[in-house]
Design an enzyme around this catalytic site. Structure first.
Site, short mmCIF file in Angstrom:
data_model
loop_
_atom_site.label_atom_id
_atom_site.label_comp_id
_atom_site.label_asym_id
_atom_site.label_seq_id
_atom_site.Cartn_x
_atom_site.Cartn_y
_atom_site.Cartn_z
N SER A 82 23.56 21.81 -37.53
CA SER A 82 23.10 20.75 -36.62
C SER A 82 21.60 20.94 -36.46
O SER A 82 21.07 22.04 -36.72
CB SER A 82 23.78 20.94 -35.26
OG SER A 82 23.15 20.16 -34.27
N TYR B 234 27.19 25.78 -28.11
CA TYR B 234 27.00 25.01 -29.35
C TYR B 234 25.72 25.45 -30.06
O TYR B 234 25.71 25.71 -31.27
CB TYR B 234 26.94 23.52 -28.99
CG TYR B 234 26.94 22.57 -30.16
CD1 TYR B 234 28.13 22.17 -30.75
CD2 TYR B 234 25.75 22.05 -30.67
CE1 TYR B 234 28.14 21.27 -31.82
CE2 TYR B 234 25.74 21.16 -31.73
CZ TYR B 234 26.94 20.77 -32.30
OH TYR B 234 26.94 19.88 -33.36
P1 NAD Z 1 34.61 14.84 -35.01
O1 NAD Z 1 35.12 15.16 -33.64
O2 NAD Z 1 34.61 13.44 -35.48
O3 NAD Z 1 35.39 15.70 -36.09
C1 NAD Z 1 35.71 17.05 -35.87
C2 NAD Z 1 36.78 17.44 -36.86
O4 NAD Z 1 37.17 18.79 -36.57
C3 NAD Z 1 38.05 16.59 -36.74
O5 NAD Z 1 38.62 16.39 -38.02
C4 NAD Z 1 38.96 17.48 -35.90
O6 NAD Z 1 40.34 17.22 -36.10
C5 NAD Z 1 38.59 18.84 -36.44
N1 NAD Z 1 39.00 19.93 -35.56
C6 NAD Z 1 38.83 20.03 -34.22
N2 NAD Z 1 39.39 21.17 -33.77
C7 NAD Z 1 39.92 21.79 -34.86
C8 NAD Z 1 40.64 23.00 -35.06
N3 NAD Z 1 40.93 23.81 -34.04
N4 NAD Z 1 41.02 23.31 -36.32
C9 NAD Z 1 40.76 22.50 -37.36
N5 NAD Z 1 40.07 21.35 -37.24
C10 NAD Z 1 39.67 21.01 -36.00
O7 NAD Z 1 33.13 15.48 -35.07
P2 NAD Z 1 31.88 15.22 -36.03
O8 NAD Z 1 30.85 14.57 -35.24
O9 NAD Z 1 32.30 14.62 -37.30
O10 NAD Z 1 31.39 16.72 -36.25
C11 NAD Z 1 31.62 17.44 -37.43
C12 NAD Z 1 30.63 18.59 -37.52
O11 NAD Z 1 29.29 18.07 -37.54
C13 NAD Z 1 30.70 19.56 -36.35
O12 NAD Z 1 30.53 20.88 -36.80
C14 NAD Z 1 29.50 19.14 -35.50
O13 NAD Z 1 29.03 20.20 -34.73
C15 NAD Z 1 28.52 18.73 -36.57
N6 NAD Z 1 27.47 17.83 -36.09
C16 NAD Z 1 27.77 16.61 -35.57
C17 NAD Z 1 26.74 15.78 -35.15
C18 NAD Z 1 26.99 14.41 -34.61
O14 NAD Z 1 26.03 13.77 -34.13
N7 NAD Z 1 28.21 13.90 -34.66
C19 NAD Z 1 25.41 16.20 -35.24
C20 NAD Z 1 25.14 17.46 -35.77
C21 NAD Z 1 26.18 18.26 -36.20
#
Ligand code: NAD
Length: 273
Positions: A155, A168
């Site tokens: 991130s 986080y």
């Molecule tokens: P999201 O909530 O859409 O997806 C998260 C995924 O993780 C889902 O498939 C969920 O089922 C899975 N998950 C949750 N708990 C779990 C567990 N215990 N075991 C296995 N799978 C599990 O989130 P996202 O926004 O797509 O985020 C994905 C990654 O990107 C994360 O690591 C997040 O920190 C990172 N990220 C997101 C953003 C953003 O703006 N959305 C920005 C920077 C980084």
């Protein structure tokens, strides 16, 4: 594991014959990356939480759209044995794991003095330790094969901090360190390891933190979007999951073989401040 297979339809597929595991790929960024890897020809193992029928549909849509094999594994990655099991089962199903995308992650927003301890533990377990356990399980066979690609979804918070996100930010800085170490250990074995550092991407994770941030700061949802989320993002637009998927494919492609140990911001200029 259920396997959904369709005949290959595309001709230019630089990841054809590769097997990719994408953690947390039932929604958001992980699903976007899985689509791009499958589009480039990789067989894909999806993982994550969610409704079984919906996930079955997602797997079949993915296989049909890109003509690759798609499997699903419901491992709860907060449990070390299940993170290892995800890699073992993917290898058993498709013969090996060439590409590992450590993407699963959760967020909790709270001032540090009232940050719930169980949330700290859960965020560290999923956002950091799960990547270690999956990498540990995948690394030996990649070394033996002389080829591997590990892409960690960190991130912008792996590079800089924001208030109220202690767990986080700590986990994402940790992932940046893990990335460098694994890159050094894999460098002479054809294995690259990089972190992608997105700014704000429009996914359920972002949607779910808007209300908490509004409460923590005492402002409205619209103010959170304009003045908190996109305030830091100079280009004033959310990153898309397709852009992140395209970068993951590039890192896994032959052109990416010299890139390792990096933390690549995809944040519209946020961390240039
Ligand atoms: P999201 O909530 O859409 O997806 C998260 C995924 O993780 C889902 O498939 C969920 O089922 C899975 N998950 C949750 N708990 C779990 C567990 N215990 N075991 C296995 N799978 C599990 O989130 P996202 O926004 O797509 O985020 C994905 C990654 O990107 C994360 O690591 C997040 O920190 C990172 N990220 C997101 C953003 C953003 O703006 N959305 C920005 C920077 C980084």
């Amino acid at each position: 594991m259920n396997i959904h297979a369709q005949p290959m339809t595309c001709t230019e597929r630089m990841l054809a014959g590769k097997v990719a595991v994408v953690t947390g790929s039932t929604s958001g960024i992980g699903l976007g990356i899985a689509h791009k890897l499958a589009e480039a020809g990789a067989d894909v193992v999806l993982n994550g939480l969610g409704d079984s029928d919906q996930i079955e549909q997602t797997c079949s849509d993915l296989a049909q759209a890109h003509g690759t094999r798609v499997a699903f594994n419901r491992a709860n990655l907060m449990i070390a044995a299940e993170a290892r099991g995800l890699i073992e089962q993917a290898s058993a199903t498709f013969g090996r794991v060439d590409i590992l995308v450590n993407n699963a992650g959760i967020q909790h927003v709270s001032p540090v003095e009232s940050f719930p301890e169980e949330k700290w533990d859960a965020i560290l377990a999923l956002n950091l330790s799960a990547a270690f356990h999956a990498t540990k399980a995948a690394f030996g066979p990649m070394k033996q094969a002389g080829w591997g690609r590990i892409v960690n979804i960190a991130s912008a918070h792996g590079l800089v901090a924001s208030p109220f996100k202690s767990a986080y930010v700590a986990a994402k800085h940790g992932i940046a360190g893990l990335t460098k170490t694994v890159a050094l250990e894999g460098a002479e074995h054809g294995i690259t390891c990089n972190a992608i550092c997105p700014g704000y991407v429009w996914t359920p994770l972002v949607e779910n933190q808007i209300d908490d941030t509004a409460r923590a700061r005492g402002i409205t949802r619209d103010q959170v979007i304009r003045d908190v989320l996109l305030a830091a993002q100079p280009n004033k637009r959310f990153v898309t999951v397709e852009e992140l998927g395209a970068l993951a494919v590039f890192l896994c492609s032959p052109a990416g073989q010299g890139i390792t140990g990096t933390a690549l911001p995809v944040d519209g200029g946020w961390t240039a401040h």
